[in-house]
Design a protein around this motif. Structure first.
Motif, PDB file in Angstrom:
ATOM      1  N   THR A 132       0.840  -1.194   0.000  1.00  0.00           N
ATOM      2  CA  THR A 132       0.000   0.000   0.000  1.00  0.00           C
ATOM      3  C   THR A 132       0.874   1.243   0.000  1.00  0.00           C
ATOM      4  OG1 THR A 132      -1.648  -1.211   1.321  1.00  0.00           O
ATOM      5  CG2 THR A 132      -1.895   1.184   1.162  1.00  0.00           C
ATOM      6  N   HIS A 133       0.494   2.225  -0.843  1.00  0.00           N
ATOM      7  CA  HIS A 133       1.205   3.502  -0.870  1.00  0.00           C
ATOM      8  C   HIS A 133       0.353   4.540  -0.125  1.00  0.00           C
ATOM      9  CE1 HIS A 133       2.966   7.106  -3.268  1.00  0.00           C
ATOM     10  NE2 HIS A 133       3.636   6.904  -2.144  1.00  0.00           N
ATOM     11  N   TYR A 134       0.876   5.066   0.976  1.00  0.00           N
ATOM     12  CA  TYR A 134       0.189   6.085   1.767  1.00  0.00           C
ATOM     13  C   TYR A 134       0.727   7.448   1.346  1.00  0.00           C
ATOM     14  CZ  TYR A 134      -1.509   2.239   4.640  1.00  0.00           C
ATOM     15  OH  TYR A 134      -2.127   1.090   5.077  1.00  0.00           O
ATOM     16  N   ASP A 167      -2.412   6.277   8.169  1.00  0.00           N
ATOM     17  CA  ASP A 167      -1.532   6.925   7.193  1.00  0.00           C
ATOM     18  C   ASP A 167      -0.216   6.172   7.030  1.00  0.00           C
ATOM     19  OD1 ASP A 167      -3.267   9.010   6.555  1.00  0.00           O
ATOM     20  OD2 ASP A 167      -2.599  10.201   8.276  1.00  0.00           O
ATOM     21  N   GLY A 168      -0.114   5.018   7.687  1.00  0.00           N
ATOM     22  CA  GLY A 168       1.096   4.216   7.576  1.00  0.00           C
ATOM     23  C   GLY A 168       2.172   4.563   8.572  1.00  0.00           C
TER      24      GLY A 168
END
Length: 593
Positions: A160-162, A224-225
């Protein structure tokens, strides 16, 4: 008030101030940082500033760990596709990912498949057959990168890209994921301490991923990671799932790759492997060995049939259908021995992709043609530089053998000399690893000594068991002796050996060859008889020496085998005659097993 009373009053006043001030300081340190807007523990420091990171470069997070931006290759985004360094996956998920620098190919293997990927190419090979690929692998500045969708198709991961913090989170989807909502507005901190700076503030009802507790804090990852620590008291009731069970995507190979699982046994459980190598140097030797003495203890024969040939970039064969039919007719399995003859010989084959494929194709052809029960790989001339190519050869050979239900075994020197072999990784896909617990003093050794002293053998076993489960370790035993001839003169020592000899022949040589006979001395510290004889030959002072491998010394080695509960034994080799006593000992231990 007298002067003395005044002094006492001042003293009491000052003491009271100190006590109250100290108590207040303690209270402030304990509680004040929890109040909004006050104290060093309420300072919020932006993520990139705190870690001194470039916000333009995606930062990689694996589960609960942030990977530093350093000299290691960093992920990047190209045309909205996330690319992750192969080095990351090799370290965390699959130690067998292999970049073949000679061929310019990235190999990914499983127990049943070999995949080959090519930089910038929208296709790949699956077991030699071309397949389409949405996004190709990339090679940038010498480093290789996997597109995120390919990684998710091969391995149990969620990528996953936050965007808010430019974080790429790679989550292990095959392990439990625990989440919970926070029960009130709270702070996520950089350390498990109320005085630590704040990473982010989170509102009541926000969901966090939970990892582990330390004291009164829990390691978490927010929406948001971002990673940090939250007071455990602020976390609600946890829920745990295994993400891979709910994934809505199909693995590329039907199931995700897991290369850290030991192989399903092909050999019957509870039956020791008792293997003997047969030295076959010419085709006619097959018939000779069929007529040689065969112990009742043996259940596997490993004839030396397949030699690497650097000239043809393949193998030469001395295989014999008659030998296989003879052995299998006696209820024995046949695991032919595949060997190299020099560093140059093995290097030429192993580092060449086409040559590896040719050798594997030939071996599988003979497995099918002759109905072989197993394959035994030698390859004793592999340098540290070529060790990764040896591993890749074994990985490419493994699926074909496993598909056919054929036993896969590999011979290795004692770990002391060859740590770079990575026996621990071999054990994940090879059925048996044979430790050659001999040649402690080999034929070109600078000093004379025993072939396999008891401490040497036991140390080899113990070192093997640090890397390989006992039920995959086969103990190699020497059924030979070396007679050493030392020439002493001019303050120098010249040492050389005669040929290998069986036990009874060696003993008879010493007892009969020398007129005065030999006195044999038992050396308990090495578990061997020692004999020597001094002579004067052609003007030289000569000393003949031998550390005898006999029934007593071999019995001690077999005690180690049983004591460490190993998978089996293998004898080098059946060609050595005059070993009647040793074979009788083997029958006592293994006949009827």
């Amino acid at each position: 008030m007298t002067k003395r009373q005044f002094q006492w009053a001042i003293t009491i006043f000052v003491g009271t101030v100190i006590i109250i001030g100290g108590a207040g300081l303690l209270l402030w340190q304990a509680f004040w940082p929890n109040f909004e807007g006050f104290g060093s523990g309420n300072r919020e420091i932006p993520f990139h500033e705190h870690h001194n990171l470039d916000p333009e470069v995606p930062n990689l997070i694996h589960d609960m760990a942030r990977l530093p931006q350093s000299d290691a290759p960093q992920p990047f985004i190209m045309n909205e596709v996330m690319y992750l360094p192969v080095a990351f996956f090799r370290y965390h998920f699959d130690p067998f990912i292999f970049w073949d620098d000679h061929a310019g190919v990235l190999f990914i293997t499983s127990v049943a498949n070999v995949l080959a990927f090519y930089p910038d190419r929208h296709s790949f090979d699956l077991n030699g057959q071309p397949q389409s690929l949405d996004h190709p692998i990339r090679r940038v500045d010498g480093e290789v990168f996997l597109p995120a969708d390919l990684a998710e198709a091969l391995y149990p991961v969620i990528v996953t890209h936050y965007l808010p913090y430019n974080l790429i989170v790679v989550e292990s989807a095959d392990i439990p994921r625990t989440t919970a909502e926070v029960t009130r507005r709270t702070n996520i901190r950089y350390r498990e301490d109320n005085r630590a700076p704040i990473t982010a503030r989170t509102e009541s009802g926000s969901t966090l991923v939970l990892f582990h507790e330390v004291g009164e804090f829990t390691r978490v990852r927010n929406g948001d990671g971002l990673l940090g620590w939250v007071a455990t008291a602020d976390i609600g009731e946890p829920t745990t799932v295994i993400p891979v069970d709910t994934l809505e995507r199909d693995p590329l190979l039907g199931e995700f790759i897991n290369n850290r699982v030991h192989p399903r046994p092909i050999w019957p459980a509870g039956t020791p492997v008792v293997m003997a190598w047969d030295s076959i140097y010419v085709q006619a030797a097959n018939s000779v060995m069929m007529d040689a003495y065969l112990s009742e203890s043996i259940n596997v024969l490993a004839p030396m049939w397949f030699r690497l040939d650097a000239e043809t970039m393949g193998v030469t064969s001395l295989a014999s259908r008659e030998y296989v039919e003879w052995a299998q007719g006696l209820g024995l399995q046949v695991w032919p021995y595949v060997f190299d003859v020099s560093v140059a010989n093995s290097s030429a084959i192993l580092t060449n992709r086409e040559a590896r494929a040719s050798v594997i194709e030939t071996l599988l052809h003979y497995v099918d043609e002759l109905g072989l029960d197993g394959i035994n790989i030698g390859f004793e001339h592999v340098t540290q530089a070529n060790a990764p190519y040896l591993m890749q050869f074994l990985r490419e050979l493994g699926p074909g053998l496993r598909q056919r239900g054929v036993v896969f075994s590999k011979n290795v020197l004692v770990p002391t000399y060859t740590r770079y072999y990575r026996r621990d990784l071999m054990a994940y896909f090879i059925d048996f690893i044979v430790v050659m617990a001999y040649d402690e003093h080999w034929h070109r050794a600078p000093t004379s000594g025993p072939v396999a002293s008891l401490p040497f053998v036991e140390r080899g076993i113990m070192e093997m068991l640090e890397e390989v489960p006992a039920n995959q370790v086969v103990l190699g035993l020497p059924f030979y002796n070396r007679i050493w001839r030392e020439v002493i003169g001019n303050n120098t020592l010249e040492t050389r050996t005669r040929r290998y000899h069986g036990t009874s022949y060696t003993r008879a040589t010493f007892d009969n060859y020398f007129p005065e006979g030999t006195t044999w001395e038992w050396l308990p510290e090495i578990g061997k008889y020692y004999g020597e004889y001094a002579a004067h030959e052609e003007g030289e002072s000569v000393l003949y020496r031998v550390w005898l491998e006999c029934e007593r010394s071999m019995g001690l080695k077999l005690e180690l085998f049983w004591g460490y509960n190993l998978a089996g034994v293998s004898v080098w080799n059946r060609n050595f005659r005059h070993n009647e006593g040793l074979w009788e000992l083997m029958d006592e231990h293994f006949a009827g097993q």
